[in-house]
Design an enzyme around this catalytic site. Structure first.
Site, PDB file in Angstrom:
ATOM      1  N   LEU A   7       0.829  -1.207   0.000  1.00 52.72           N
ATOM      2  CA  LEU A   7       0.000   0.000   0.000  1.00 52.72           C
ATOM      3  C   LEU A   7       0.864   1.258   0.000  1.00 52.72           C
ATOM      4  O   LEU A   7       2.055   1.199   0.323  1.00 52.72           O
ATOM      5  CB  LEU A   7      -0.924  -0.029   1.220  1.00 52.72           C
ATOM      6  N   PRO A   8       0.273   2.400  -0.339  1.00 49.46           N
ATOM      7  CA  PRO A   8       1.080   3.615  -0.526  1.00 49.46           C
ATOM      8  C   PRO A   8       1.706   4.198   0.740  1.00 49.46           C
ATOM      9  O   PRO A   8       2.832   4.689   0.697  1.00 49.46           O
ATOM     10  CB  PRO A   8       0.084   4.631  -1.114  1.00 49.46           C
ATOM     11  N   THR A  15       6.233   0.516   1.954  1.00 50.67           N
ATOM     12  CA  THR A  15       7.306   1.274   2.596  1.00 50.67           C
ATOM     13  C   THR A  15       6.660   2.325   3.485  1.00 50.67           C
ATOM     14  O   THR A  15       6.054   3.276   2.993  1.00 50.67           O
ATOM     15  CB  THR A  15       8.211   1.933   1.542  1.00 50.67           C
ATOM     16  N   LYS A  54      15.720  -0.332   5.095  1.00 50.34           N
ATOM     17  CA  LYS A  54      15.450   0.186   3.749  1.00 50.34           C
ATOM     18  C   LYS A  54      15.688   1.692   3.660  1.00 50.34           C
ATOM     19  O   LYS A  54      16.297   2.167   2.702  1.00 50.34           O
ATOM     20  CB  LYS A  54      14.012  -0.118   3.308  1.00 50.34           C
ATOM     21  N   LYS A  65       9.837  10.950  -0.916  1.00 45.65           N
ATOM     22  CA  LYS A  65       9.014  10.286   0.100  1.00 45.65           C
ATOM     23  C   LYS A  65       9.896   9.470   1.049  1.00 45.65           C
ATOM     24  O   LYS A  65       9.759   9.555   2.275  1.00 45.65           O
ATOM     25  CB  LYS A  65       7.978   9.368  -0.564  1.00 45.65           C
TER      26      LYS A  65
END
Lengths: 296, 296, 296, 296
Positions: free
Chosen positions: A66-67, A97, A172, A247
């Protein structure tokens, strides 16, 4: 070993990931708010779930892609969350993420209900999702990591265990923050060479063979014309968009703040990427930061 | 092919470089203001020159390895410079790390007298100088580069041709500026991981296998304990000193200014290294910048 | 006009603020988790509330002064929040320094119940709180601002109306971010002067009379010995602590991120203050950033 | 007291400065490579010198106002320099903005010949030069400063004594470096306010009355429309050009380097101004840095 897998979130990344699970022989039930991508996958062997709850029922593993944090928290938690639907011992793999704190919060609440959780953000882009060569960086306990590994192996090539729940997200964004630094630093070093009369290709070759060597010089040179296959030589067509790097740097800045970490280089990169966005380059490949240092 | 070579500047780097030329069978005449290093080399097969002028007479090639621009300019130029002593067609190889403008000035003045010049700054440190595995980054025209290559091959492994006179200096400082950015960025990324509960070795392995990969992660990890052979695991014993990196960053900032280049990441690194010097770490290895981001 | 005022949060700032309201003739009911400060105020004319709910009952105005967003949200919202206790038309003035998004959230939810809300963060420190000379920067609609102004005038000297709810918080952190930039920039300019042989006082006087003039040069010189009354001349005894500036810069970075604003100077200041904290100077006055640029 | 004064360098600044000396009743002999400006002044009461040497003969004081170090050094030093022409006890006042090292070099060589020297860089722009309201920041010994003060008072309003020879230059660039920090910091603070819904004028007023107060907020607001008379409200017509601020920041970076000073805020400002130049804004007023943080 064929599993029954639910998959929620079938965007540019999630779609091809789910398709690879189908190809690998799993029984895959899929859901997305966009019905057409559900239909596409259904016509290729997936089961179309009628809603998220349906997708989360009668499965061994649930994967979500999902975003942002708010979508993940809203999917799993709260009065209408899947936390009330998922069977005990289901393994939830969230590939979104998001910030580590949210991952920990979701993992903890699910854990209290006996539902296993790992965060498993990916890198490798749409190309890697399609080819099944993604990298997964996983946070969760050892047993859950082992379970997840078998499923993730059908969608990716490198699967790392970074630590406890949330560690996948942290690792990450540490990596991506460093990547933004490599890209910005390599760009300004090449530009300074050009401004002093050097040939960009010659300078890149020298630095690649020297202590300036890094992933961007090896595979993703930001200067147009140096590397034929790189986005820079294709008008900065992404690749990995400036907006996405911005982002991820936002998440990095949040993590830095929450842990009171000093990140002068990362903060510098964040501001440079924000300025690049303001110049209208948000949809360019993130190597377009090269242009920010150009004299024209 | 044995040559008659003069060598001026027998410090930590120059001494072992000259020794390797002797071993390679050249006739080497050496000079330094420190008589004891001259004697050492003389007892190992070199000829002891009585002064710089003597060292520059009756030779095919003159090599210099000096601390800074002012020493190089004063050796070659002015009323008492070797420009009045060197025979036409002598090849001068200056291995000092100096600003490109000075290299161009010396090269141009020597060139007017028919004396060939290349700038050939090195990387690889004392260990590389001793082992004969240095990297040389050379600026000069094609013919002179070819000539120099044969001599440099007896002291090093990688010999790059960066472009015209001065290009060797520019390429070296572009590389070292980028290296400082890699080191600072890698350090703060690892520290942020640690501050968020990650294991430094696990995170380093993940980033080395991902898009954060760079020379420092591969060969020179700045976090103590991650890489046994790295200076970080040996109390930051250099290696390549903070003071030397600060000097190279100074040259980078000068080149940026003269060419009006924007170098936000390099400037950030320069200021961080300056603050590290102020904290008394000038003689530590340059990976000690890791400590600047530590919470202690 | 005497009002019935509830006051929750009687710390270093809240205590003297409440005391000034008592002195001004209001009927003040006070509450804090720390009973001893409640007792102190009660012995000076305030009413001791038994708990937050009691404090919020039968009043015209409720003032809160709490450490962070989570305390404010938890005080007002949720199942046990004062939102269920406060009478319609009560005016809530939150003087805490929190993120604007939280202020807007609290204001919106209270508003839906007919409870008026303004955010009114302060500056001026403990000295200003005691002397009743604080600055209040207020966000809320015009009518509520007018109401609040009368109460705030009994605790402060300057009362600004920044805009709608949340605007008080934004204006305060814009100001404090700028202040951190002034302090860091002034410090490094003076240090560079000193490093080049100038007298800090002479240089400060020149810059104060020139275009470098700013609040820190006028009232708060960061170099020891230049200004007798400044914290710098008193061993950096606060004043306004490094830790508090770091907190405000954290809020500024959040606001920058949420609005996708580029803040390269503010980010630089944030990282410098974080490094200063790591060096153990968290409890020093924020002008101690001067030491970060010192050579010793 | 009327003096015989030579004036070399009659550009945008030098021209009106020399004119003010004429008005004050001095006997002024002028020289510039541009004959038309010499003629202009001659028609207004100055004597036209035939060359620099003529201009430097039979005078009490020589003033120079030149673009850069190389012009100043070449005017005074070397085989053809005025050092061979100037009479002992002449007072040389160099008003150029150059690096301190060059000022010290010129001052020292002239001093050996018994010629007095002060560096006296100015601020105040063309408007100040015309109005005779410039600020002079002077480096030199006490006696020479006193002498210079009488002459400078006919061209300016504020005359500061910064210290020994070279100190004028250092103090000026410390001030201008700080000014660039104030301008960049104020710009990003206002932009962040705007991005969060605040009115630029309201926010500017609040910060001007608070601890964010600085020269740019008081006199030179960078946001169009806030201050009618500021360059920002006049399409960023200079005022003080971006290119000139970039030049001064270049001198600041040199001074930082030579003194090994850490200047993270100044370096940040330098890079921002360089990027602004690359965007084609070199001839705009330096407050145009506001646009660099704009979202368009």
């Amino acid at each position: 070993m064929s599993l029954s897998i639910g998959f929620i979130g079938l965007g540019n990344m999630g779609g091809p990931m789910a398709a690879n699970l189908v190809k690998a022989g799993h029984q895959v039930k899929v859901f997305d708010l966009n019905q057409s991508v559900v239909n596409d996958l259904a016509s290729n062997g997936a089961l179309a779930a009628t809603d998220a709850k349906h997708c989360a029922t009668d499965i061994d593993v649930l994967i979500s892609m999902l975003p942002a944090s708010k979508h993940v928290k809203s999917l799993y938690l709260g009065d209408t969350g899947l936390i009330h639907v998922l069977a005990k011992n289901t393994l939830v793999i969230d590939c979104s993420t998001i910030d580590a704190a949210s991952a920990r919060e979701v993992g903890a609440e699910l854990g209290e209900q006996g539902i296993a959780f790992v965060d498993a953000p990916v890198s490798g882009g749409v190309a890697g999702a399609t080819a099944g060569t993604l990298t997964f960086i996983v946070g969760g306990d050892d047993a859950h990591f082992s379970q997840a590994q078998h499923v993730l192996a059908d969608m990716g090539k490198n699967i790392f265990h970074a630590g406890a729940i949330g560690a996948g997200q942290i690792a990450k964004i540490c990596n991506n923050m460093l990547l933004s630094i490599l890209m910005a630093g390599t760009s300004e070093a090449i530009q300074m060479g050009i401004n002093n009369g050097l040939d960009a290709k010659v300078l890149s070759d020298i630095m690649t063979a020297s202590s300036g060597r890094n992933w961007t010089l090896e595979l993703y040179n930001p200067c147009p014309g140096v590397m034929e296959t790189a986005p820079a030589s294709n008008n900065y067509k992404p690749g990995f968009m400036v907006d996405l790097m911005a982002k991820d740097l936002g998440l990095a800045m949040e993590a830095a703040q929450q842990s009171n970490s000093a990140t002068p280089m990362g903060s510098m990169a964040k501001n440079l990427y924000t300025m690049l966005q303001h110049q209208g380059a948000g949809s360019d490949d993130f190597s377009a930061i090269f242009k920010l240092f150009s004299k024209e």
